[in-house]
Write a protein that holds these residues in place. Structure first.
Motif, PDB file in Angstrom:
ATOM      1  N   PHE A 117      27.098 -25.158 -23.207  1.00 50.51           N
ATOM      2  CA  PHE A 117      27.999 -24.453 -24.116  1.00 50.51           C
ATOM      3  C   PHE A 117      27.245 -23.814 -25.270  1.00 50.51           C
ATOM      4  CE2 PHE A 117      31.190 -24.506 -27.663  1.00 50.51           C
ATOM      5  CZ  PHE A 117      32.031 -23.535 -27.144  1.00 50.51           C
ATOM      6  N   VAL A 118      26.078 -24.359 -25.596  1.00 50.31           N
ATOM      7  CA  VAL A 118      25.277 -23.804 -26.686  1.00 50.31           C
ATOM      8  C   VAL A 118      24.940 -22.340 -26.418  1.00 50.31           C
ATOM      9  CG1 VAL A 118      23.122 -24.053 -27.988  1.00 50.31           C
ATOM     10  CG2 VAL A 118      24.324 -26.080 -27.180  1.00 50.31           C
ATOM     11  N   SER A 119      24.740 -21.989 -25.141  1.00 51.68           N
ATOM     12  CA  SER A 119      24.397 -20.599 -24.804  1.00 51.68           C
ATOM     13  C   SER A 119      25.541 -19.636 -25.090  1.00 51.68           C
ATOM     14  CB  SER A 119      23.995 -20.496 -23.326  1.00 51.68           C
ATOM     15  OG  SER A 119      25.083 -20.831 -22.479  1.00 51.68           O
ATOM     16  N   GLU A 120      26.767 -20.148 -25.271  1.00 54.27           N
ATOM     17  CA  GLU A 120      27.903 -19.307 -25.631  1.00 54.27           C
ATOM     18  C   GLU A 120      28.037 -19.154 -27.148  1.00 54.27           C
ATOM     19  OE1 GLU A 120      31.570 -20.201 -23.706  1.00 54.27           O
ATOM     20  OE2 GLU A 120      30.622 -20.800 -21.816  1.00 54.27           O
ATOM     21  N   LEU A 121      27.302 -19.989 -27.884  1.00 52.24           N
ATOM     22  CA  LEU A 121      27.398 -19.968 -29.342  1.00 52.24           C
ATOM     23  C   LEU A 121      26.339 -19.096 -29.991  1.00 52.24           C
ATOM     24  CD1 LEU A 121      27.993 -23.795 -29.901  1.00 52.24           C
ATOM     25  CD2 LEU A 121      29.724 -22.000 -30.011  1.00 52.24           C
ATOM     26  N   VAL A 122      25.140 -19.016 -29.386  1.00 52.37           N
ATOM     27  CA  VAL A 122      24.017 -18.286 -29.992  1.00 52.37           C
ATOM     28  C   VAL A 122      23.429 -17.316 -28.966  1.00 52.37           C
ATOM     29  CG1 VAL A 122      23.482 -20.187 -31.561  1.00 52.37           C
ATOM     30  CG2 VAL A 122      22.332 -20.046 -29.344  1.00 52.37           C
ATOM     31  N   SER A 123      22.596 -16.410 -29.441  1.00 52.70           N
ATOM     32  CA  SER A 123      21.928 -15.457 -28.565  1.00 52.70           C
ATOM     33  C   SER A 123      20.809 -16.139 -27.794  1.00 52.70           C
ATOM     34  CB  SER A 123      21.352 -14.299 -29.392  1.00 52.70           C
ATOM     35  OG  SER A 123      20.326 -14.776 -30.253  1.00 52.70           O
ATOM     36  N   ASP A 124      20.308 -15.478 -26.765  1.00 54.43           N
ATOM     37  CA  ASP A 124      19.214 -16.042 -25.966  1.00 54.43           C
ATOM     38  C   ASP A 124      17.970 -16.283 -26.811  1.00 54.43           C
ATOM     39  OD1 ASP A 124      20.785 -16.003 -23.716  1.00 54.43           O
ATOM     40  OD2 ASP A 124      20.040 -14.066 -22.997  1.00 54.43           O
ATOM     41  N   ASP A 125      17.731 -15.425 -27.808  1.00 53.41           N
ATOM     42  CA  ASP A 125      16.563 -15.587 -28.671  1.00 53.41           C
ATOM     43  C   ASP A 125      16.642 -16.858 -29.504  1.00 53.41           C
ATOM     44  OD1 ASP A 125      15.525 -13.236 -27.724  1.00 53.41           O
ATOM     45  OD2 ASP A 125      16.283 -12.014 -29.391  1.00 53.41           O
ATOM     46  N   ASN A 126      17.846 -17.309 -29.803  1.00 56.38           N
ATOM     47  CA  ASN A 126      18.033 -18.500 -30.636  1.00 56.38           C
ATOM     48  C   ASN A 126      18.359 -19.748 -29.824  1.00 56.38           C
ATOM     49  OD1 ASN A 126      17.584 -17.201 -33.086  1.00 56.38           O
ATOM     50  ND2 ASN A 126      19.738 -16.618 -33.309  1.00 56.38           N
ATOM     51  N   LEU A 127      18.399 -19.629 -28.498  1.00 51.90           N
ATOM     52  CA  LEU A 127      18.827 -20.753 -27.676  1.00 51.90           C
ATOM     53  C   LEU A 127      17.888 -21.948 -27.809  1.00 51.90           C
ATOM     54  CD1 LEU A 127      20.759 -21.961 -25.657  1.00 51.90           C
ATOM     55  CD2 LEU A 127      19.500 -20.824 -23.807  1.00 51.90           C
ATOM     56  N   SER A 128      16.578 -21.714 -27.746  1.00 47.64           N
ATOM     57  CA  SER A 128      15.628 -22.810 -27.883  1.00 47.64           C
ATOM     58  C   SER A 128      15.775 -23.487 -29.241  1.00 47.64           C
ATOM     59  CB  SER A 128      14.197 -22.290 -27.709  1.00 47.64           C
ATOM     60  OG  SER A 128      13.262 -23.325 -27.868  1.00 47.64           O
ATOM     61  N   ASN A 129      15.972 -22.700 -30.291  1.00 50.26           N
ATOM     62  CA  ASN A 129      16.160 -23.250 -31.633  1.00 50.26           C
ATOM     63  C   ASN A 129      17.440 -24.076 -31.709  1.00 50.26           C
ATOM     64  OD1 ASN A 129      17.652 -22.453 -34.512  1.00 50.26           O
ATOM     65  ND2 ASN A 129      15.534 -23.132 -34.726  1.00 50.26           N
ATOM     66  N   ALA A 130      18.524 -23.585 -31.089  1.00 54.70           N
ATOM     67  CA  ALA A 130      19.797 -24.307 -31.118  1.00 54.70           C
ATOM     68  C   ALA A 130      19.704 -25.634 -30.368  1.00 54.70           C
ATOM     69  CB  ALA A 130      20.906 -23.441 -30.522  1.00 54.70           C
ATOM     70  N   VAL A 131      18.994 -25.642 -29.253  1.00 56.17           N
ATOM     71  CA  VAL A 131      18.800 -26.886 -28.502  1.00 56.17           C
ATOM     72  C   VAL A 131      18.052 -27.907 -29.350  1.00 56.17           C
ATOM     73  CG1 VAL A 131      17.602 -27.921 -26.525  1.00 56.17           C
ATOM     74  CG2 VAL A 131      18.898 -25.796 -26.230  1.00 56.17           C
ATOM     75  N   ALA A 132      17.020 -27.448 -30.055  1.00 55.03           N
ATOM     76  CA  ALA A 132      16.255 -28.353 -30.907  1.00 55.03           C
ATOM     77  C   ALA A 132      17.099 -28.881 -32.063  1.00 55.03           C
ATOM     78  CB  ALA A 132      15.018 -27.638 -31.442  1.00 55.03           C
ATOM     79  N   LEU A 133      17.927 -28.026 -32.668  1.00 58.52           N
ATOM     80  CA  LEU A 133      18.787 -28.478 -33.757  1.00 58.52           C
ATOM     81  C   LEU A 133      19.851 -29.457 -33.259  1.00 58.52           C
ATOM     82  CD1 LEU A 133      19.302 -25.249 -35.910  1.00 58.52           C
ATOM     83  CD2 LEU A 133      17.759 -27.172 -36.313  1.00 58.52           C
TER      84      LEU A 133
END
Length: 440
Positions: free
Chosen positions: A130-146
């Motif tokens: 679901f994180v991939s629906e919240l942020v762009s692909d460029d920020n996906l790795s950062n969102a997973v880490a957060l």
């Protein structure tokens, strides 16, 4: 600093992050209280029983993985998460009621752990993707880490609060508090701006989609070697409830508060590892090797610590290395997988990570019972070293990994390899193979 927290600039992600943080604190409170009553109230310090609870709670992910991943790829993930989070809240409430009323028995905890495991098996791949629906692909790795930072930041407060509350009011009320915290995630899901969600491609309703995830992964050797690493460490290394509970009670003779404090100290390192991962622009396999190796060494160090204080300090390094490893592995798999396949691949990832617990947790618990908790930590150390060796062997054998030491030049040590296996040409060829196979 802005780079580290860049995903929080997205309004939907901020809402999700806040709700998840509250729910994560409750989850850690329940885990700590549950392990404590099994170890000290429902058994006579039986580490094997704790292992069985863990096995029942995580085992369904292994069995239900093919279907849970397809569900995440096919249905609306926001609505699915509202359903699963509500059900987990009701299960926590039920366990709390029978514990407060004094009728709880060991088989009750087993039953509720199994129910929670079944719902979590559906929840996990949907929540991860679901994180991939919240942020762009460029920020996906950062969102997973957060997300990892949030989960382990909650470990700073949850276990310590659970230890204090267990002593003050009893474990049953801890379970009931956790039931309330699940409402935070459900409420956050209702506040999301649905028009701003990045809708991902859905899996088509056709034959062969259930096994398509397996076929996709079989043509991605880089993901396969990551899954091998996750299996080794997740099965034999990430049994922290057994390690900390038995070291605190059996080895050092401590109580519930000190037991809860150990998880909080480990979380300090875990949060640091997750935040360091958030600074990186992309996850790399070399960091998986480093994280596995340091995890093995840190577990070995913890196993030989002479007293409670030194053992507690060593857990910070265990937390740092373990989260560096798992955040990198998670982000690597998510960011290199096709969006329409992401739910099924992440279900396989979560099944291997959590589904190995039914094998590893009872075995590690048995080692702790028979030979002592220090030897159980030795098993964890070995798993980390073997995982590092597996990835390193693959990179040397198939990606031409070489290390060169140069004199008089900075940096003196240079690492060369042919990439980590996810180059565009290879990925395109693998996708074509999978799609051709799926249409047969």
């Amino acid at each position: 600093m802005n780079t580290m927290f860049r995903s929080l600039s997205v309004p939907n992600y901020r809402i999700w992050f806040a709700g998840a943080l509250v729910s994560n604190i409750g989850t850690w409170m329940q885990r700590t209280a549950q392990d404590w009553i099994v170890l000290t109230e429902l058994t006579d310090y039986n580490a094997t029983a704790v292992g069985i609870v863990m096995a029942l709670q995580f085992g369904p992910q292994l069995v239900l993985m093919p279907w849970s991943g397809l569900i995440a790829d096919r249905f609306n993930r926001r609505r699915l998460l509202i359903l699963t989070q509500s059900l987990m809240g009701l299960l926590a409430l039920g366990l709390g009621v029978i514990t407060v009323t004094g009728v709880v028995e060991l088989w009750h905890v087993y039953l509720f752990a199994l129910g929670l495991g079944i719902v979590a098996a559906i929840d996990a791949p949907a929540r991860q993707t679901f994180v991939s629906e919240l942020v762009s692909d460029d920020n996906l790795s950062n969102a997973v880490a957060l997300n990892s930072a949030s989960f382990n930041g909650a470990r700073l407060f949850g276990p310590a609060a659970a230890g204090l509350l267990t002593v003050a009011v009893g474990a049953g009320w801890v379970f009931m508090i956790n039931a309330v915290t699940f409402a935070a995630t459900v409420f956050a899901m209702t506040l999301l701006r649905t028009e701003q969600l990045r809708r991902q491609p859905r899996a088509p309703r056709e034959r062969g989609q259930l096994m398509a995830g397996f076929r996709y992964v079989s043509h991605r050797p880089d993901i396969v070697v990551v899954l091998i690493t996750v299996f080794l460490v997740g099965t034999f290394g990430f049994n922290f409830a057994i390690f900390t509970a038995t070291m605190a009670t059996v080895e050092f003779g401590m109580g519930a508060s000190e037991f809860g404090l150990l998880s909080s100290i480990m979380a300090i390192g875990s949060v640091a590892g997750a935040l360091l991962s958030a600074r990186r622009s992309r996850p790399r396999l070399r960091l998986v090797v480093a994280g596995s190796f340091v995890f093995g060494l840190s577990c070995a160090l913890a196993a030989v610590m002479p007293n409670y204080v030194t053992f507690a300090i060593s857990l910070a390094l265990v937390g740092l290395s373990s989260l560096t490893l798992m955040t990198t592995a998670n982000a690597y798999v998510q960011t290199t997988t096709r969006p329409a396949m992401r739910g099924r691949v992440m279900a396989l990832y979560m099944a291997i990570f959590a589904g190995g617990t039914p094998l590893g947790a009872p075995l590690v618990g048995w080692v702790a019972d028979q030979f002592g908790p220090r030897w159980a930590l030795g098993v964890a150390a070995l798993s980390g070293l073997l995982a590092a060796a597996a990835v390193l062997f693959w990179m040397v054998r198939y990606r031409s990994l070489r290390v060169r030491i140069r004199r008089g030049v900075s940096p003196r040590i240079r690492v060369h390899h042919d990439g980590d296996g996810r180059d565009a040409e290879t990925a395109t060829r693998e996708i074509a193979i999978v799609e051709a196979t799926a249409t047969r």
